[in-house]
Motif scaffolding. Structure first.
Motif, PDB file in Angstrom:
ATOM      1  N   SER A   1      10.169  -5.001  -1.781  1.00 53.31           N
ATOM      2  CA  SER A   1      10.166  -3.865  -2.137  1.00 53.31           C
ATOM      3  C   SER A   1      11.570  -3.632  -3.045  1.00 53.31           C
ATOM      4  CB  SER A   1      10.077  -2.784  -0.972  1.00 53.31           C
ATOM      5  OG  SER A   1       8.781  -3.114  -0.326  1.00 53.31           O
ATOM      6  N   ASN A   2      12.190  -4.502  -3.317  1.00 50.01           N
ATOM      7  CA  ASN A   2      13.438  -4.271  -4.251  1.00 50.01           C
ATOM      8  C   ASN A   2      13.097  -4.142  -5.502  1.00 50.01           C
ATOM      9  OD1 ASN A   2      15.836  -4.148  -5.230  1.00 50.01           O
ATOM     10  ND2 ASN A   2      16.595  -6.144  -4.314  1.00 50.01           N
ATOM     11  N   VAL A   3      12.279  -2.870  -5.927  1.00 50.89           N
ATOM     12  CA  VAL A   3      11.740  -2.841  -7.142  1.00 50.89           C
ATOM     13  C   VAL A   3      12.947  -2.273  -8.172  1.00 50.89           C
ATOM     14  CG1 VAL A   3       9.385  -2.372  -6.500  1.00 50.89           C
ATOM     15  CG2 VAL A   3      11.448  -0.430  -6.624  1.00 50.89           C
TER      16      VAL A   3
ATOM     17  N   LYS B   1       1.005  -2.156 -10.350  1.00 45.90           N
ATOM     18  CA  LYS B   1       1.889  -3.210 -10.997  1.00 45.90           C
ATOM     19  C   LYS B   1       3.198  -2.210 -11.562  1.00 45.90           C
ATOM     20  CE  LYS B   1      -1.442  -6.663 -12.149  1.00 45.90           C
ATOM     21  NZ  LYS B   1      -2.016  -7.623 -13.174  1.00 45.90           N
ATOM     22  N   PHE B   2       2.805  -1.314 -11.911  1.00 47.37           N
ATOM     23  CA  PHE B   2       4.139  -0.250 -12.529  1.00 47.37           C
ATOM     24  C   PHE B   2       5.122  -0.364 -11.656  1.00 47.37           C
ATOM     25  CE2 PHE B   2       5.794   3.943 -13.891  1.00 47.37           C
ATOM     26  CZ  PHE B   2       6.320   3.579 -15.121  1.00 47.37           C
ATOM     27  N   TRP B   3       4.798  -0.217 -10.423  1.00 48.34           N
ATOM     28  CA  TRP B   3       5.865  -0.119  -9.327  1.00 48.34           C
ATOM     29  C   TRP B   3       6.286  -1.429  -8.764  1.00 48.34           C
ATOM     30  CZ3 TRP B   3       5.718  -1.857  -4.261  1.00 48.34           C
ATOM     31  CH2 TRP B   3       6.805  -1.557  -3.414  1.00 48.34           C
ATOM     32  N   ALA B   4       5.298  -2.361  -8.574  1.00 52.56           N
ATOM     33  CA  ALA B   4       5.477  -3.681  -8.094  1.00 52.56           C
ATOM     34  C   ALA B   4       6.132  -4.514  -9.056  1.00 52.56           C
ATOM     35  CB  ALA B   4       4.220  -4.144  -7.485  1.00 52.56           C
TER      36      ALA B   4
ATOM     37  N   HIS C   1      16.447 -11.396  -2.592  1.00 52.15           N
ATOM     38  CA  HIS C   1      15.308 -12.393  -2.455  1.00 52.15           C
ATOM     39  C   HIS C   1      14.133 -11.463  -2.369  1.00 52.15           C
ATOM     40  CE1 HIS C   1      15.525 -10.635   1.611  1.00 52.15           C
ATOM     41  NE2 HIS C   1      14.378 -11.204   1.774  1.00 52.15           N
ATOM     42  N   ALA C   2      14.137 -10.300  -2.380  1.00 48.36           N
ATOM     43  CA  ALA C   2      12.888  -9.400  -2.144  1.00 48.36           C
ATOM     44  C   ALA C   2      12.452  -8.499  -3.304  1.00 48.36           C
ATOM     45  CB  ALA C   2      13.184  -8.586  -1.216  1.00 48.36           C
ATOM     46  N   ILE C   3      12.695  -8.834  -4.477  1.00 52.86           N
ATOM     47  CA  ILE C   3      12.370  -8.653  -5.844  1.00 52.86           C
ATOM     48  C   ILE C   3      10.979  -8.913  -5.859  1.00 52.86           C
ATOM     49  CG2 ILE C   3      12.972  -8.193  -8.205  1.00 52.86           C
ATOM     50  CD1 ILE C   3      15.810  -8.990  -7.352  1.00 52.86           C
ATOM     51  N   PRO C   4      10.075  -7.987  -5.984  1.00 52.35           N
ATOM     52  CA  PRO C   4       8.457  -8.516  -6.022  1.00 52.35           C
ATOM     53  C   PRO C   4       8.479  -9.082  -7.443  1.00 52.35           C
ATOM     54  CG  PRO C   4       8.896  -6.051  -5.819  1.00 52.35           C
ATOM     55  CD  PRO C   4      10.320  -6.501  -5.737  1.00 52.35           C
ATOM     56  N   LYS C   5       8.915  -8.734  -8.497  1.00 56.55           N
ATOM     57  CA  LYS C   5       8.694  -9.016  -9.764  1.00 56.55           C
ATOM     58  C   LYS C   5       9.081 -10.724  -9.674  1.00 56.55           C
ATOM     59  CE  LYS C   5       9.873  -8.078 -14.427  1.00 56.55           C
ATOM     60  NZ  LYS C   5      10.697  -7.380 -15.469  1.00 56.55           N
ATOM     61  N   ARG C   6       9.913 -11.070  -9.095  1.00 52.45           N
ATOM     62  CA  ARG C   6      10.127 -12.495  -9.101  1.00 52.45           C
ATOM     63  C   ARG C   6       9.496 -13.482  -7.966  1.00 52.45           C
ATOM     64  NH1 ARG C   6      16.596 -11.870  -9.673  1.00 52.45           N
ATOM     65  NH2 ARG C   6      16.935 -10.367 -11.381  1.00 52.45           N
ATOM     66  N   ALA C   7       9.659 -12.580  -6.998  1.00 49.66           N
ATOM     67  CA  ALA C   7       9.378 -13.515  -5.241  1.00 49.66           C
ATOM     68  C   ALA C   7       7.987 -13.267  -5.162  1.00 49.66           C
ATOM     69  CB  ALA C   7      10.322 -12.998  -4.165  1.00 49.66           C
ATOM     70  N   GLY C   8       7.355 -12.132  -5.541  1.00 50.05           N
ATOM     71  CA  GLY C   8       5.879 -11.796  -5.106  1.00 50.05           C
ATOM     72  C   GLY C   8       5.837 -11.151  -4.005  1.00 50.05           C
TER      73      GLY C   8
ATOM     74  N   ALA D   1       0.938  -1.278   0.204  1.00 52.64           N
ATOM     75  CA  ALA D   1       0.191  -0.295   0.042  1.00 52.64           C
ATOM     76  C   ALA D   1       0.610   1.383   0.010  1.00 52.64           C
ATOM     77  CB  ALA D   1      -0.904  -0.121   1.171  1.00 52.64           C
ATOM     78  N   ASN D   2       0.344   2.238  -0.388  1.00 50.93           N
ATOM     79  CA  ASN D   2       0.877   3.540  -0.093  1.00 50.93           C
ATOM     80  C   ASN D   2       0.809   4.286   1.200  1.00 50.93           C
ATOM     81  OD1 ASN D   2      -1.551   5.224   0.055  1.00 50.93           O
ATOM     82  ND2 ASN D   2      -1.578   5.109  -2.283  1.00 50.93           N
ATOM     83  N   GLU D   3       1.392   5.712   1.472  1.00 49.45           N
ATOM     84  CA  GLU D   3       1.481   6.342   2.571  1.00 49.45           C
ATOM     85  C   GLU D   3      -0.145   6.522   3.155  1.00 49.45           C
ATOM     86  OE1 GLU D   3       3.370   6.748  -0.067  1.00 49.45           O
ATOM     87  OE2 GLU D   3       5.422   7.514   0.742  1.00 49.45           O
ATOM     88  N   VAL D   4      -0.775   6.985   2.071  1.00 53.93           N
ATOM     89  CA  VAL D   4      -2.182   7.481   2.446  1.00 53.93           C
ATOM     90  C   VAL D   4      -3.062   6.419   3.125  1.00 53.93           C
ATOM     91  CG1 VAL D   4      -4.436   8.240   1.646  1.00 53.93           C
ATOM     92  CG2 VAL D   4      -2.186   9.096   0.810  1.00 53.93           C
TER      93      VAL D   4
END
Length: 554
Positions: free
Chosen positions: A473-475, A432-435, A463-470, A67-70
């Protein structure tokens, strides 16, 4: 914080220095006449409302999802964690009776066994009792492989959870995990009786009508407009003193400032008041202006999966030709401090020995020449048929960022680098653009840590690349074996000096490898109407509505 007198034994309870917590005590200096007098007492029952302006839209009601800050601004009022962090960096109990520690027996000497006693008499917004089963369920949900969790770091170290009674539970860790105390300060508990047994945990009726144990209840959401919460009169803690909170979405920061100036907004947060309106804002009657540093860094987040940006010399040349002083001075009126790392100076692991940023576009051009990036017919450099060009994205409606982008594009064009601006609405950019790392580069204000702990496994661990691991926040898709090794060691050590040395080295490597280009320490100019009592900046949360339960009108 349970006991700040033993930081070496329990580094996650170290008090964060308050140096710079309020720049120049701006809030006090700009308070209206008479503010130093004794404050009026809060009302006996909730009354009135506060309209909070945010330039990003609320997106996710489930507090365990990305989620975001808001979203977090809303969560702090709908839900409750076991404990929180106050502005001075001290842990304080919320759903727990006490913050567990070595001293009170809540944590074993080896750091592996934790015993949590919960408050009695707490109820969910639907009237059902809150119990240890809800905590156990929330922990299990985060580790459910089918659930899109905000992060699993720390939670994945929990080996077993045992409920000993309605208000008592234990868990055992596989190995000590120093950041866990800070991580749990933003672990909002969700109701087992509403979510257990869901076929798809990512899509339930709860997402549209969430219930929590917090000081306010869900009332309505109007997409593109606002989220409204109403007072929870059965709240177990202090307050709430307001009858309603309205989180209004105003995508253009200049429009948002105008609405604050004209009185439509009672509080303006997140990106806050644009720096170019600061001088005028200080003259507004019946307004209090707060100039506050944050635990974040304005930066360019680079996608190292991009064919151009994956080359280190390109990243180094970009940083050498990034005129941070022009941005902070010309665009932000000299208010923010330049940054050279991902940690704020207030963090106990901040590396103050890093070299200052050097602006040297001529040297950057020479580096690119030597690396084989030669100017093409149109002046843009080319290497092996690949043009040195990429896009940069930020949220639409942020005028100063757009001006910073334009400044960077012009500056980089002079040395043969093409940067195109591709801005998006916040809800799109943070999806998804970020994640899924669909961007080339981003201009964002990023908080790299979770609460007070300098652990950045979720940001820079391979290990924390969401594109691979799901999850994670290592975008930037940054991978570095030494950083992985250091981060793995940093979370199991107990000695604060040992941990400090580790994170100082991590900062030095990140400064050398540059998966992100730091520009300045996060700084916000927030505003409140005179007479709004209880507002307090907290460096350890993502939004200053964290204590809105204690806000009231004088």
């Amino acid at each position: 914080m349970s006991d700040p007198s033993h930081p070496a034994r329990h580094p996650s309870t170290t008090t964060i220095p308050r140096r710079g917590l309020l720049l120049g005590s701006a809030a006090a200096a700009l308070a209206p006449a008479g503010a130093a007098l004794a404050q009026p007492r809060p009302p006996a029952a909730p009354r009135g409302q506060c309209v909070l302006g945010f330039s990003q839209e609320f997106t996710v009601a489930h507090p365990l999802m990305p989620a975001n800050e808001v979203d977090q601004a809303v969560w702090w009022n709908l839900f409750s964690p076991l404990w929180g962090l106050d502005p001075a960096g001290r842990f304080y109990p919320i759903l727990a009776k006490a913050v567990p520690s070595l001293e009170n027996g809540g944590i074993s000497a080896d750091g592996l066994d934790w015993r949590i006693e919960l408050r009695e008499g707490v109820r969910w917004h639907d009237g059902q009792p809150f119990t240890a089963e809800d905590v156990k369920f929330s922990l299990a949900l985060i580790m459910n492989p089918n659930f899109r969790a905000r992060g699993k770091d720390g939670y994945d170290r929990i080996e077993s959870v045992t409920v000993e009674g309605p208000q008592v539970l234990r868990w055992r860790l596989r190995q000590p995990y120093a950041p866990l105390m800070s991580i749990l300060s933003q672990f909002f508990i969700v109701p087992a009786h509403r979510l257990a047994g869901a076929e798809d945990p990512n899509n339930t009726p709860f997402h549209a009508a969430p219930i929590g144990t917090g000081p306010f209840k869900w009332a309505e959401r109007r997409t593109g407009s606002h989220v409204m919460l109403t007072a929870n009169r059965d709240y177990f803690g202090e307050g709430p003193y307001l009858e309603r909170l309205v989180f209004r979405y105003v995508p253009d920061v200049n429009v948002m400032y105008t609405q604050f100036r004209t009185g439509e907004l009672d509080y303006i947060g997140l990106l806050g008041i644009p720096a170019n309106h600061y001088a005028e804002a200080r003259t507004l009657r019946d307004r209090v202006i707060h100039v506050i540093p944050r635990g974040s860094v304005e930066n360019l987040t680079l996608n190292l999966g991009h064919p151009v940006l994956r080359e280190k010399v390109v990243r180094q040349a970009l940083y050498l030709s990034l005129d941070t002083r022009a941005i902070t001075g010309a665009l932000y009126y000299g208010l923010p401090k330049e940054a050279v790392t991902f940690l704020p100076p207030e963090n106990w692991a901040y590396n103050d020995a890093l070299p200052r940023h050097e602006y040297d576009p001529a040297r950057a051009a020479r580096m690119l020449d030597e690396a084989g990036w030669k100017p093409g017919r149109d002046g843009i450099r080319v290497k092996d048929g690949l043009r040195l060009e990429f896009t940069n994205s930020t949220t639409t409606g942020t005028e100063l960022r757009t001006q910073a982008q334009q400044l960077l594009a012009q500056s980089w064009a002079k040395i043969g680098i093409a940067m195109k601006i591709h801005n998006l609405p916040a809800a799109v950019l943070w999806g998804k653009f970020w994640a899924e790392s669909q961007f080339d580069s981003l201009m964002t204000n990023t908080t790299y840590t979770i609460a007070s702990d300098p652990n950045v496994l979720h940001r820079f661990g391979s290990h924390a690349i969401p594109k691979r691991a799901g999850y994670g926040s290592n975008v930037s898709q940054f991978e570095n074996a030494r950083v992985d090794e250091l981060l793995a060691r940093g979370v199991v050590l107990n000695g604060i000096e040992e941990r400090r040395a580790i994170y100082r080295e991590v900062q030095a490597i990140i400064r050398e490898e540059l998966p992100m280009l730091p520009i300045f320490q996060g700084m916000q100019i927030e505003g409140t109407k005179a007479g709004l009592m209880g507002f307090e900046n907290n460096l350890h949360v993502l939004a200053n509505s964290w204590n809105a339960a204690r806000w009231y009108w004088a």
